[in-house]
Design a protein around this motif. Structure first.
Motif, short mmCIF file in Angstrom:
data_model
loop_
_atom_site.label_atom_id
_atom_site.label_comp_id
_atom_site.label_asym_id
_atom_site.label_seq_id
_atom_site.Cartn_x
_atom_site.Cartn_y
_atom_site.Cartn_z
N PRO A 177 0.82 -1.21 0.00
CA PRO A 177 0.00 0.00 0.00
C PRO A 177 0.86 1.27 0.00
N VAL A 178 0.27 2.36 -0.46
CA VAL A 178 0.92 3.66 -0.41
C VAL A 178 -0.07 4.65 0.21
N ILE A 179 0.41 5.45 1.14
CA ILE A 179 -0.40 6.50 1.76
C ILE A 179 -0.40 7.71 0.83
N VAL A 180 -1.59 8.19 0.44
CA VAL A 180 -1.68 9.36 -0.44
C VAL A 180 -2.19 10.54 0.38
N LYS A 222 -7.82 13.02 9.86
CA LYS A 222 -7.29 13.48 11.15
C LYS A 222 -7.58 14.96 11.32
N HIS A 223 -8.09 15.33 12.49
CA HIS A 223 -8.38 16.72 12.80
C HIS A 223 -7.25 17.30 13.65
N PHE A 224 -6.83 18.51 13.32
CA PHE A 224 -5.73 19.14 14.04
C PHE A 224 -6.13 20.52 14.56
N ALA A 225 -5.68 20.85 15.78
CA ALA A 225 -5.80 22.22 16.31
C ALA A 225 -4.52 22.95 15.90
N THR A 226 -4.45 23.31 14.64
CA THR A 226 -3.20 23.80 14.04
C THR A 226 -2.72 25.11 14.66
N TYR A 242 3.09 15.52 8.25
CA TYR A 242 4.07 14.46 8.00
C TYR A 242 4.26 13.55 9.21
N ASN A 243 4.12 14.08 10.43
CA ASN A 243 4.20 13.21 11.60
C ASN A 243 3.09 12.17 11.57
N TRP A 244 1.89 12.62 11.19
CA TRP A 244 0.76 11.68 11.11
C TRP A 244 0.94 10.69 9.97
N PHE A 245 1.38 11.18 8.81
CA PHE A 245 1.61 10.29 7.67
C PHE A 245 2.57 9.16 8.05
N ARG A 246 3.60 9.49 8.81
CA ARG A 246 4.58 8.46 9.17
C ARG A 246 3.99 7.46 10.16
N GLU A 247 3.06 7.91 10.98
CA GLU A 247 2.34 6.96 11.83
C GLU A 247 1.54 5.98 10.97
N LEU A 248 0.91 6.52 9.92
CA LEU A 248 0.10 5.68 9.05
C LEU A 248 0.96 4.66 8.30
N LEU A 249 2.19 5.02 7.97
CA LEU A 249 3.09 4.08 7.30
C LEU A 249 3.17 2.77 8.08
N ASN A 250 3.34 2.91 9.41
CA ASN A 250 3.45 1.72 10.24
C ASN A 250 2.10 1.02 10.40
N SER A 251 1.05 1.81 10.59
CA SER A 251 -0.27 1.22 10.82
C SER A 251 -0.73 0.36 9.64
N TYR A 252 -0.44 0.83 8.43
CA TYR A 252 -0.92 0.13 7.23
C TYR A 252 0.19 -0.67 6.53
N ILE A 269 4.80 7.44 1.28
CA ILE A 269 3.81 8.51 1.38
C ILE A 269 3.87 9.28 0.06
N ALA A 270 2.79 9.28 -0.70
CA ALA A 270 2.76 9.96 -1.99
C ALA A 270 2.11 11.33 -1.84
N VAL A 271 2.80 12.35 -2.33
CA VAL A 271 2.27 13.72 -2.28
C VAL A 271 2.26 14.31 -3.68
N GLY A 272 1.47 15.36 -3.87
CA GLY A 272 1.18 15.86 -5.21
C GLY A 272 2.06 16.98 -5.71
N HIS A 273 3.30 17.09 -5.24
CA HIS A 273 4.19 18.14 -5.73
C HIS A 273 4.47 17.96 -7.22
N HIS A 274 4.48 19.07 -7.95
CA HIS A 274 4.76 19.04 -9.38
C HIS A 274 5.94 19.96 -9.69
N PHE A 275 6.24 20.14 -10.99
CA PHE A 275 7.47 20.85 -11.33
C PHE A 275 7.39 22.34 -11.01
N ASN A 276 6.22 22.93 -11.03
CA ASN A 276 6.11 24.33 -10.62
C ASN A 276 6.49 24.47 -9.14
N ASP A 277 6.09 23.50 -8.33
CA ASP A 277 6.50 23.49 -6.92
C ASP A 277 8.02 23.38 -6.82
#
Length: 446
Positions: A24-27, A84-88, A108-118, A123-131
């Motif tokens: 699996p991959v976390i998106v 996940k809800h955050f009090a940012t 990213y802290n939460w994403f890394r928790e999900l890596l282990n859980s699943y 972790i796949a993110v949507g950065h593109h070349f303009n970014d």
């Protein structure tokens, strides 16, 4: 157009070994155009995806609509979804960071928790070349050194960027052709946010000068990445001759035949390789400092020696707290010796004036007391003040060396800290009547 774009997408994944069909991959699925396109492409080509949506509660109403869009898409496509809800804002205030940095850290802290859980691979993110271009200019402005010119990597510490080959315009066209639902974030137009300032104010000026600016930047970054790969080989050779590791840390030699800028980049490379966050400016500053100067990076103190930088680990003491239920006792805590004595009014003479001996009003102490190592968040009300102050700030103000702060003792009763030894007692237990019994506490090094 759609087929050609998808072929490029699949080729980029294969060329960089970003994800596979076996695990699996976390998106990271925000609901915006880029992440929704990424999820669509991965799902269409049968990758196992788990959509992870962060509700930062920063845009009243909009944040909940983003969440609803993500949940609806996942339900329609039979894709697993976690939210996940955050009090940012509270987190940003607590950590004294920007909202953008707070959101990034929480995400990213939460994403890394999900890596282990699943048991996910990445972790796949949507950065593109303009970014990528924006990151390039932001790194220049921050002064990250040569490595900052290489931009974002297609894969970095289990974070993968399968859309890094594509421009924002190409993603927009593909999303429209495929009727992919998404929501625009109006804060992306706020130039008070640093990335948006580069996106809307700086980069368009370069594009006006050069209509082929994106293609030019693609070639530039490819060249810088090629040079970076060469530098990594050079730095690995330098590591063998310049780094000496010991039980307390390590030493990096400063040879006279290397320019300062090469050495700064090498030190940054070595620290990053060993998981030590190292702001480029901090490295430059200690390199430029006089012999004997000290600094710190994470849990290392740095000493500028004549021909080297000496990195020493902060010592973390694990001394067991000592509880005392009555005065007239002596004991040791780690490397400190304490003596607690009750003094009757008839024996009271001159008040102590040094920082190794203090008096407390006996009737103001809430026994038992404890001697323990200070902890992050500890506070006390220093003598003569009406407001509390962080112990960390008091240690800094007292110029206690960084390497000595770990394990530094505090004395507390059942209501709070009453003494920071060698520095200051608390206002709460101050002696106000010399006709009453006082408790004298002495400290010394063993």
């Amino acid at each position: 157009m759609k087929k050609e774009f998808e072929n490029r997408f699949l080729a980029f994944i294969k060329e960089n070994a970003l994800v596979d069909h076996e695990t699996p991959v976390i998106v990271g699925l925000s609901g915006g155009k880029d992440s929704m396109t990424l999820a669509h492409l991965l799902h269409k080509h049968n990758y196992q995806i788990i959509a992870a949506h962060c509700n930062f509660h920063l845009r009243e109403g909009d944040a909940d609509l983003d969440q609803q869009l993500v949940e609806d898409w996942c339900k329609q496509n039979n894709v697993g979804c976690v939210v996940k809800h955050f009090a940012t804002e509270d987190f940003a205030k607590k950590e004294k960071v920007s909202i953008e940095m707070a959101a990034r850290t929480l995400r990213y802290n939460w994403f890394r928790e999900l890596l282990n859980s699943y048991h996910a691979s990445s972790i796949a993110v949507g950065h593109h070349f303009n970014d990528q271009i924006e990151t390039f200019f932001m790194n220049i402005a921050r002064g990250t050194g040569f490595r900052g010119l290489t931009g974002m990597k297609a894969i970095n510490n289990q974070v993968v960027r399968p859309l890094l080959f594509a421009s924002a315009e190409e993603i927009q066209a593909y999303a429209q052709d495929c009727k992919i639902p998404f929501r625009d974030d109006h804060t992306n137009k706020d130039v008070a946010i640093k990335r948006n300032f580069f996106r809307h104010e700086i980069i368009p000026k370069f594009q006006a000068l050069n209509p082929s600016f994106q293609r030019t930047m693609e070639r530039n970054i490819q060249r810088f990445q090629s040079i970076d790969r060469y530098l990594n080989l050079l730095f690995m050779e330098m590591e063998e001759s310049l780094v000496q590791v010991n039980d307390d840390g390590f030493l990096i030699k400063i040879p006279g035949d290397k320019t300062k800028h090469v050495l700064v980049d090498f030190i940054h490379f070595y620290l990053e390789k060993n998981g030590i966050k190292s702001p480029m400016q901090a490295i430059t500053d200690i390199m430029d400092a006089q012999v004997g100067a000290k600094s710190q990076i994470e849990n290392f103190s740095i000493i500028r020696d004549r021909n080297a930088l000496v990195f020493q680990k902060f010592k973390h003491y694990e001394a067991v707290p000592v509880f005392v239920s009555e005065p007239n006792t002596e004991f040791t805590f780690d490397k400190y010796r304490f003596k607690i004595t009750a003094i009757s009014p008839s024996d009271i003479k001159n008040m102590p004036v040094d920082n190794e001996k203090v008096w407390f009003a006996a009737d103001q102490i809430h026994w038992p007391i404890v001697i323990r190592a200070w902890q992050p968040g500890d506070r006390m009300k220093p003598l003569g003040m009406q407001q509390t102050k962080k112990i960390k700030k008091m240690l800094t103000d007292a110029k206690i060396p960084s390497a000595q702060r770990a394990g530094f003792p505090v004395m507390a009763d059942q209501k709070g800290i009453i003494w920071l030894p060698f520095i200051r007692p608390s206002q709460d237990c101050a002696v106000r009547d010399l006709k009453a019994t006082v408790v004298q506490v002495e400290v010394s090094l063993t």
